[in-house]
Design an enzyme around this catalytic site. Structure first.
Site, PDB file in Angstrom:
ATOM      1  N   GLY A  91       2.656   2.065   5.458  1.00 52.69           N
ATOM      2  CA  GLY A  91       3.626   1.202   5.777  1.00 52.69           C
ATOM      3  C   GLY A  91       4.438   1.827   7.260  1.00 52.69           C
ATOM      4  O   GLY A  91       4.729   1.083   7.938  1.00 52.69           O
ATOM      5  N   GLU A  94       5.751  -3.592   0.835  1.00 52.86           N
ATOM      6  CA  GLU A  94       5.723  -3.174  -0.532  1.00 52.86           C
ATOM      7  C   GLU A  94       5.078  -1.816  -0.591  1.00 52.86           C
ATOM      8  O   GLU A  94       3.877  -1.698  -0.765  1.00 52.86           O
ATOM      9  CB  GLU A  94       5.315  -4.099  -1.344  1.00 52.86           C
ATOM     10  N   CYS A 111       1.886   0.485  -8.505  1.00 57.84           N
ATOM     11  CA  CYS A 111       3.172   1.043  -7.667  1.00 57.84           C
ATOM     12  C   CYS A 111       4.359   1.088  -8.589  1.00 57.84           C
ATOM     13  O   CYS A 111       5.189   1.982  -8.402  1.00 57.84           O
ATOM     14  CB  CYS A 111       3.451   0.121  -6.483  1.00 57.84           C
ATOM     15  N   GLY A 152       0.854  -1.279   0.130  1.00 58.20           N
ATOM     16  CA  GLY A 152       0.049  -0.019   0.067  1.00 58.20           C
ATOM     17  C   GLY A 152       0.763   1.291   0.068  1.00 58.20           C
ATOM     18  O   GLY A 152       2.013   1.300  -0.541  1.00 58.20           O
ATOM     19  N   SER A 153       0.262   2.208   0.311  1.00 66.02           N
ATOM     20  CA  SER A 153       0.926   3.609   0.510  1.00 66.02           C
ATOM     21  C   SER A 153       2.157   3.431   1.500  1.00 66.02           C
ATOM     22  O   SER A 153       2.216   2.796   2.490  1.00 66.02           O
ATOM     23  CB  SER A 153       0.060   4.661   0.832  1.00 66.02           C
TER      24      SER A 153
END
Length: 501
Positions: free
Chosen positions: A240, A257, A291, A235-236
């Site tokens: 994270g 990630e 991403c 995610g963003s």
């Protein structure tokens, strides 16, 4: 009920998912294609989520003693079901995430590929025999199953990211509890239905694979539960930075990630026909919501005008519309906030002195949805808006004169996921991939930034989080290491020549 909603019900039925309209359902699933309501699901409560984790832990305790090649048969069954239902699951990805048909199918193929890789891996989970300084001794390493793996995934790859984690985790002897994005819950339930059938065929313990439906509160249960040995979160960067400290506070493991702000350097020697094709797919594929999407091109001043003209011509031919139409190349943004972020980024870039070359406007598509024309913005410098990740199809053009300056510009962002260079100069290519070149986890030559194969480890550095999923030795994240020393002599020598006694 719209045609898309009806089609969704038919697909879900064939995939073995029950009625998505549950009594008391608070979580609404909508298609970004036209806003159709696809289902209303009842979220798990925190207490129910804890119970799911408990069942997964109990299943793990049975699964970990099953020989790895036997565990591989579960993944083999799953891969077979994915092949059988590829068209339906791919269509569901398109409906719920807005991907064009070929990308939806490609994502399911990626699941099939990782199942193939994991099946072979189930016979290759090898350790090492290590030289020891002590006579009559042997030293070795073994890898053992880790435990419950929590997977948190984003909407843009609603099924593939789960499979990267799950296929490896299953053959490594782990259980998997998956918290998907609230925007793509139906695809997760479809994957779980196929996993349940594969588990039945392979005789797998009940509860080894599970899905949690809900919002942040449910995700927090997964992050905070000490029975979850590894949390793999996609995610963003903001997300994270919240997940990692919470997992670390209980000394758990996290695999992150996160965001990307990917660039391609276009050198004077570049094959521009090749570069244009690579740039366009990387920049507008999935409507810029990958991403690994290309956000920046750093082009040598001698070829800038030619390249921008070619890109502009290519962008103006892009077909924008329903992703279910075979001719469409750019589908919708996922929702209104994504549309607003797109508009805000273009406006800020212009305010910073950028020149809008093409695109940037909303496109009206019959039925509704948030569709935009991908934008190219010529920037005088790498401003804050360029350094930020906007999850939408905005491509910034930056110019360089000296190759060293191009590398500096390339690395001058907080993220470090994917990168590319288009050049026919072997020195530039090698330098780009060297320790003083790209600081990203992925560095490509003469291909774009997106579209990674499952054979290589996927992930990035800096604010991308440092995690690695999929191929290579990523499987080690899902296991624990044990170093063993065996004394088969009649003596007891100590290491480092220590004398005791």
């Amino acid at each position: 009920m719209t045609d898309i909603a009806v089609r969704t019900l038919q697909i879900l039925d064939r995939l073995g998912v029950g009625d998505p309209f549950e009594p008391g359902g608070e979580l609404v699933s909508r298609s970004p294609i036209d806003g159709s309501e696809l289902g209303r699901l009842r979220p798990h409560s925190p207490a129910e989520a804890a119970e799911v984790i408990g069942r997964a832990h109990a299943a793990f305790e049975q699964w970990r003693v099953v020989p790895a090649p036997v565990r591989g048969q579960f993944v083999r069954e799953l891969g077979g079901l994915l092949r059988e239902h590829k068209d339906d699951l791919g269509a569901l990805v398109s409906i719920e995430a807005g991907k064009i048909v070929s990308e939806g199918l490609g994502e399911v193929q990626e699941m099939i590929d990782i199942c193939d890789l994991a099946l072979g891996l189930s016979r290759q989970l090898h350790g090492l025999t290590i030289a020891t300084e002590r006579p009559g001794h042997r030293m070795m390493e073994q890898w053992h199953p880790l435990g419950v793996v929590g997977v948190i995934s984003a909407f843009n790859f609603p099924v593939a990211v789960w499979s990267w984690n799950a296929a490896l985790a299953f053959v490594c002897g782990d259980a998997v509890v998956w918290k998907p994005s609230e925007k793509t819950v139906l695809t997760a339930l479809a994957c779980q239905a196929l996993a349940t059938e594969a588990a039945r065929r392979a005789g797998v313990p009940e509860g080894l694979s599970a899905v949690l439906v809900g919002d942040r509160a449910v995700g927090e249960v997964l992050v905070d539960d000490p029975r979850v040995q590894l949390v793999s979160a996609t995610g963003s960067t903001r997300m994270g930075k919240e997940v990692a400290p919470r997992v670390a506070a209980r000394l758990g493991r996290s695999l992150l990630e996160l965001g990307g702000n990917n660039a391609a350097i276009i050198a004077p020697s570049a094959d521009l026909d090749l570069a244009v094709r690579g740039i366009v797919f990387s920049a507008v594929g999935t409507a810029g919501q990958r991403c690994t999407s290309l956000r920046r091109i750093i082009v040598h001043e001698s070829i800038k005008d030619d390249l921008v003209a070619r890109l502009t011509a290519a962008y103006e031919t892009l077909s924008i519309g329903s992703p279910l139409e075979a001719s469409t190349l750019v589908g919708p943004l996922i929702d209104q906030p994504a549309f607003e972020a797109f508009g805000a980024a273009v406006a800020q870039a212009e305010a910073d002195g950028g020149k809008l070359v093409t695109g940037g406007e909303q496109v009206d598509v019959e039925g509704g949805g948030f569709y935009v024309r991908p934008a190219i913005v010529d920037m005088p410098a790498q401003t804050d808006v360029v350094k930020a990740e906007t999850f939408a199809p905005v491509l910034y053009v930056l110019t360089y004169r000296d190759f060293t300056d191009a590398l500096t510009l390339h690395n001058d962002v907080a993220q470090g996921l994917s990168s590319a260079i288009f050049t026919l100069d072997v020195r530039e290519a090698e330098l780009f991939m060297s320790v003083v070149g790209s600081d990203c986890g992925i560095a490509n030559v003469n291909i774009g930034t997106s579209g990674a194969e499952i054979g290589g480890a996927f992930g990035g550095e800096k604010e991308t989080g440092g995690g690695r999923e999929s191929g290579s030795d990523a499987w080690r994240s899902y296991m624990r290491r044990s170093t063993n020393t065996i004394n088969y002599s009649t003596e007891l020598p100590l290491a480092q020549g220590v004398e005791f006694g």
